[in-house]
Design a protein around this motif. Structure first.
Motif, mmCIF file in Angstrom:
data_model
loop_
_atom_site.group_PDB
_atom_site.id
_atom_site.type_symbol
_atom_site.label_atom_id
_atom_site.label_comp_id
_atom_site.label_asym_id
_atom_site.label_seq_id
_atom_site.Cartn_x
_atom_site.Cartn_y
_atom_site.Cartn_z
ATOM 1 N N ALA A 60 19.797 45.004 40.957
ATOM 2 C CA ALA A 60 20.190 44.309 42.179
ATOM 3 C C ALA A 60 18.969 43.915 42.998
ATOM 4 N N LYS B 135 19.330 40.493 45.606
ATOM 5 C CA LYS B 135 20.575 40.666 46.364
ATOM 6 C C LYS B 135 20.330 41.434 47.652
ATOM 7 N N ASN C 44 23.267 42.050 52.752
ATOM 8 C CA ASN C 44 24.405 42.646 52.054
ATOM 9 C C ASN C 44 24.463 44.135 52.404
ATOM 10 N N CYS D 291 24.086 47.246 50.038
ATOM 11 C CA CYS D 291 22.811 47.535 49.376
ATOM 12 C C CYS D 291 22.071 48.735 49.964
ATOM 13 N N GLU E 202 32.923 41.145 45.396
ATOM 14 C CA GLU E 202 32.810 40.004 46.301
ATOM 15 C C GLU E 202 34.143 39.270 46.342
ATOM 16 N N PRO F 65 29.369 41.064 42.510
ATOM 17 C CA PRO F 65 28.489 40.319 43.420
ATOM 18 C C PRO F 65 27.504 39.452 42.650
#
Length: 367
Positions: A31, A36, A65, A68, A308, A366
């Motif tokens: 990620a 992201k 986000n 995260c 998402e 996502p």
């Protein structure tokens, strides 16, 4: 915006699915590399933790986000097994140089604003306690507690094999607290059960087949005496009654006390699910409401998975080319936090959204 890929923990919360921690750590790296997990351009230098905060809320102040946050705290497997906690009056710092968040606490105690009472300097440190009683939670736990303690989704196969009430004391039509109920079915050694009645069928938006039922929670039964003969019945006493019970109602074991803190993470493999229902029987939902989706453990979902939310792009006519039909891109509008997982169905809490959620909308990995 700064990107990061550090995997060393300063804080963590209880992670119910320890077996997948290795995969989770790898997902965190992936990620971060994919960009992201980026900081907001106007992220503050620090945040003083107050009662009522959640890790999701705090992360939303720093990150594009919020899910995260395990990556920016640098979570690793060893420290997942020995959870650390965040408490009110502690301070979350944005380390802009290293591109990560750090936890600090005033030396000699802290006031309500997180400042040192003795005027001393702030020394970053981690507070560890066994109970975490006053620690803040990952998400608003009060919104999902009823969904953790009651079997609100009954999958089709489970319904067929669940023990059932076959008779009542002295032929009574309905049962109330302290009444006796007679049950047949495999108790699997259990002594305490929840009672439910199958409710609205849940249909998969992809093929319109029934994949489960919303269950109407009725109360609890306590085993009094087991059957003495092969054709006999088990005797139960009604321990509590939320609604009236009757012959034909089904039993499910009372689940263990749920863990209230979860680590958000992307799914381990690609997921493309659909919204099956919105709790309460309404057609649309917003932030902090609960929905069910048509994917579960069999699709690789587990507790803490973040998906998402999006809506299928509309099909319109291209007025510039003989009005040929074209499909617009899917519109992403929010996040879904999975907190309870069955084989083919999951419950999710709607987190940050910019539009209403509707039955049939998409819940995907996502991007």
């Amino acid at each position: 915006m700064k990107k990061f890929s550090t995997i060393a923990l300063l804080i963590a919360v209880a992670f119910p699915v320890m077996a997948s921690s290795q995969a989770f750590a790898q997902e965190a790296v992936n990620a971060a590399k994919a960009g992201k997990c980026t900081f907001l351009p106007d992220a503050p230098d620090k945040h003083v933790v107050v009662k009522g905060d959640t890790l999701w809320d705090i992360s939303a102040k720093f990150l594009s986000n919020p899910w995260c946050w395990p990556e920016v705290w640098g979570m690793n497997r060893d420290e997942i097994r020995n959870p650390h906690w965040i408490y009110p009056n502690q301070i979350v710092y944005f380390d802009r140089v290293n591109g990560r968040l750090r936890l600090g606490q005033a030396v000699g105690g802290s006031g309500a604003d997180g400042s040192a009472k003795d005027g001393g300097r702030l020394q970053p440190q981690v507070r560890t306690e066994d109970t975490g009683k006053n620690a803040i939670t990952a998400i608003p736990s009060n919104l999902i507690e009823p969904f953790l303690s009651q079997p609100l989704v009954i999958e089709k196969d489970t319904l067929l094999t669940a023990p059932r009430i076959v008779a009542t004391q002295e032929g009574r039509v309905i049962l109330a607290k302290s009444d006796k109920a007679y049950v047949r079915g495999d108790l699997k050694g259990g002594t305490s059960f929840q009672v439910f009645r199958p409710g609205v069928p849940l249909k998969d938006p992809e093929n319109n087949t029934v994949i489960g039922y919303e269950a109407v929670y009725l109360g609890t039964l306590k085993l009094e005496r087991t059957a003495k003969t092969p054709d006999g019945v088990d005797s139960f006493i009604v321990a509590s009654a939320k609604e009236e019970m009757a012959v034909g109602d089904r039993l499910m074991p009372i689940p263990p006390t749920p863990i209230q803190n979860y680590v958000p993470h992307p799914p381990e493999r690609d997921v493309r699910a659909r919204i099956v229902s919105i709790y309460g029987g309404v057609s649309q939902a917003g932030q902090n409401q609960v929905v069910s989706i048509n994917k579960g453990a069999s699709a690789g979902l587990n507790i803490g998975t973040v998906l998402e939310l999006s809506r299928y792009g509309k099909i319109i006519q291209d007025k510039t080319d003989e009005k040929k039909p074209i499909r617009l891109p899917d519109e992403h509008y929010g996040s879904l936090f999975i907190f309870r997982v069955f084989d083919n169905i999951s419950y999710g809490l709607i987190m940050t959204v910019t539009d209403t959620v509707a039955v049939g909308d998409l819940a995907t990995s996502p991007e």
